[in-house]
Write a protein that holds these residues in place. Structure first.
Motif, short mmCIF file in Angstrom:
data_model
loop_
_atom_site.label_atom_id
_atom_site.label_comp_id
_atom_site.label_asym_id
_atom_site.label_seq_id
_atom_site.Cartn_x
_atom_site.Cartn_y
_atom_site.Cartn_z
N LEU A 8 -3.83 43.12 30.64
CA LEU A 8 -5.00 42.93 29.77
C LEU A 8 -5.88 41.78 30.24
N ALA A 9 -5.49 41.13 31.32
CA ALA A 9 -6.24 39.97 31.80
C ALA A 9 -7.41 40.38 32.69
N VAL A 10 -8.56 39.81 32.42
CA VAL A 10 -9.72 39.93 33.29
C VAL A 10 -9.84 38.59 34.00
N ARG A 11 -9.74 38.60 35.33
CA ARG A 11 -9.67 37.34 36.08
C ARG A 11 -10.88 37.15 36.98
N GLU A 12 -11.35 35.92 37.03
CA GLU A 12 -12.35 35.48 38.01
C GLU A 12 -11.86 34.16 38.58
N GLY A 13 -11.34 34.20 39.80
CA GLY A 13 -10.80 32.99 40.41
C GLY A 13 -9.66 32.43 39.59
N GLY A 14 -9.79 31.18 39.16
CA GLY A 14 -8.74 30.53 38.39
C GLY A 14 -8.89 30.66 36.90
N ALA A 15 -9.81 31.51 36.44
CA ALA A 15 -10.04 31.71 35.00
C ALA A 15 -9.70 33.14 34.62
N LEU A 16 -9.19 33.31 33.42
CA LEU A 16 -8.89 34.65 32.93
C LEU A 16 -9.11 34.73 31.43
N ARG A 17 -9.45 35.92 30.98
CA ARG A 17 -9.69 36.17 29.57
C ARG A 17 -9.03 37.49 29.19
N MET A 18 -8.82 37.67 27.89
CA MET A 18 -8.30 38.93 27.40
C MET A 18 -9.39 39.98 27.51
N ALA A 19 -9.02 41.19 27.83
CA ALA A 19 -9.99 42.27 28.03
C ALA A 19 -10.87 42.46 26.81
N GLY A 48 -12.78 43.99 23.80
CA GLY A 48 -12.31 44.99 22.86
C GLY A 48 -10.93 44.66 22.31
N TYR A 49 -10.18 43.83 23.05
CA TYR A 49 -8.86 43.40 22.60
C TYR A 49 -8.90 41.98 22.02
N GLY A 50 -9.67 41.11 22.64
CA GLY A 50 -9.75 39.73 22.18
C GLY A 50 -10.72 38.92 23.01
N VAL A 51 -10.93 37.68 22.60
CA VAL A 51 -11.87 36.80 23.30
C VAL A 51 -11.17 35.55 23.83
N PHE A 52 -9.85 35.59 23.95
CA PHE A 52 -9.11 34.41 24.37
C PHE A 52 -9.27 34.17 25.86
N VAL A 53 -9.38 32.88 26.22
CA VAL A 53 -9.64 32.48 27.59
C VAL A 53 -8.68 31.37 27.99
N ALA A 54 -8.35 31.32 29.27
CA ALA A 54 -7.49 30.26 29.80
C ALA A 54 -7.80 30.07 31.28
N VAL A 55 -7.29 28.99 31.83
CA VAL A 55 -7.46 28.72 33.26
C VAL A 55 -6.11 28.39 33.86
N ASP A 56 -5.97 28.61 35.16
CA ASP A 56 -4.72 28.29 35.84
C ASP A 56 -4.48 26.79 35.87
N ASP A 57 -5.54 26.04 36.14
CA ASP A 57 -5.47 24.58 36.23
C ASP A 57 -6.35 23.98 35.14
N PRO A 58 -5.77 23.30 34.14
CA PRO A 58 -6.57 22.75 33.04
C PRO A 58 -7.66 21.78 33.49
N ALA A 59 -7.52 21.22 34.69
CA ALA A 59 -8.54 20.30 35.19
C ALA A 59 -9.69 21.02 35.88
N ARG A 60 -9.54 22.34 36.09
CA ARG A 60 -10.57 23.11 36.78
C ARG A 60 -11.01 24.28 35.89
N THR A 61 -12.14 24.10 35.25
CA THR A 61 -12.65 25.14 34.36
C THR A 61 -13.91 25.82 34.90
#
Length: 226
Positions: free
Chosen positions: A22-33, A35-48
């Motif tokens: 369900l993850a949509v990824r761009e580089g080090g950032a990903l979000r929930m697909a 229609g399913y949700g709007v949650f977002v996260a990054v691999d490295d918290p220092a790099r957004t």
């Protein structure tokens, strides 16, 4: 990264064996697909910086982290709130009521979305009900209450989407549907968790009555593209 998987719950869920699809990824950032949700996260918290490359058709993204992260470039902070992340120690026994609970599915999607829009249990979209099992209470075909599963880091499952129609408040429906969801998660050998706004005393009392206790405060941020 080290630390408890629930400290970075969105990242843990979207990189888990059950929800990575369900993850949509761009580089080090990903979000929930969408229609399913709007949650977002990054691999490295220092790099957004990669967050701005993600699609945002809903007009917002939501992060949930134990520690606040730098605001991504190209976004403004629309809302910030403290969530209490609670985990289930043991499901407490409760008064058994004659409430008919049924499993919900795609045929109920329209009513589920309408109930969520009315009661605002948290971000809920057209496909959110497909994140896990949902259970509800109906009367004459009308959906009055529901609860289900949302984020699923490996070994954990979140109870979410808990809502009761204003016409049916005070009848114990929220606790009843939550018990159904919780029992199924516990039967799989997983740890049950949920989130509540820290000021929602009524909800917190309900959750504590079921056997939840606070694990950690979490920072929720709603991000809107500039």
């Amino acid at each position: 990264m080290n630390g408890h998987p629930l400290d970075r719950v969105v990242h843990s869920a979207l990189t888990s064996s059950r929800q990575s699809h369900l993850a949509v990824r761009e580089g080090g950032a990903l979000r929930m697909a969408a229609g399913y949700g709007v949650f977002v996260a990054v691999d490295d918290p220092a790099r957004t910086d990669d967050v701005r490359r993600l699609p945002v058709p809903e007009g917002k993204l939501v992060s949930v982290e134990a520690l606040a992260q730098p605001l991504p470039e190209g976004f403004r902070l629309e809302k910030e709130a403290v969530l209490l992340q609670m985990t289930l120690t043991a499901l407490k026994s409760g008064k058994v009521r004659d409430i008919r609970i049924e499993k919900l599915g795609d045929a109920d999607a329209e009513q589920m979305l309408a109930l969520a829009i009315l009661t605002e249990p948290g971000p809920f979209f057209a496909n959110t009900h497909r994140l896990g099992d949902f259970y509800g209470v109906k009367e004459e075909g009308r959906l009055l209450a529901m609860a289900g599963e949302r984020m699923k880091p490996d070994g954990f499952t979140e109870v979410s989407g808990v809502c009761v129609h204003p016409d049916a408040q005070g009848r114990g429906l929220a606790a009843a549907v939550m018990r159904q969801v919780i029992e199924a998660i516990v039967a799989r050998g997983e740890t049950v968790f949920l989130h509540s706004y820290d000021h929602n005393d009524r909800a917190i009392a309900l959750y504590e009555g079921l056997g939840f206790s606070v694990r950690a405060p979490m920072k929720m941020r709603t991000l809107v593209p500039l």
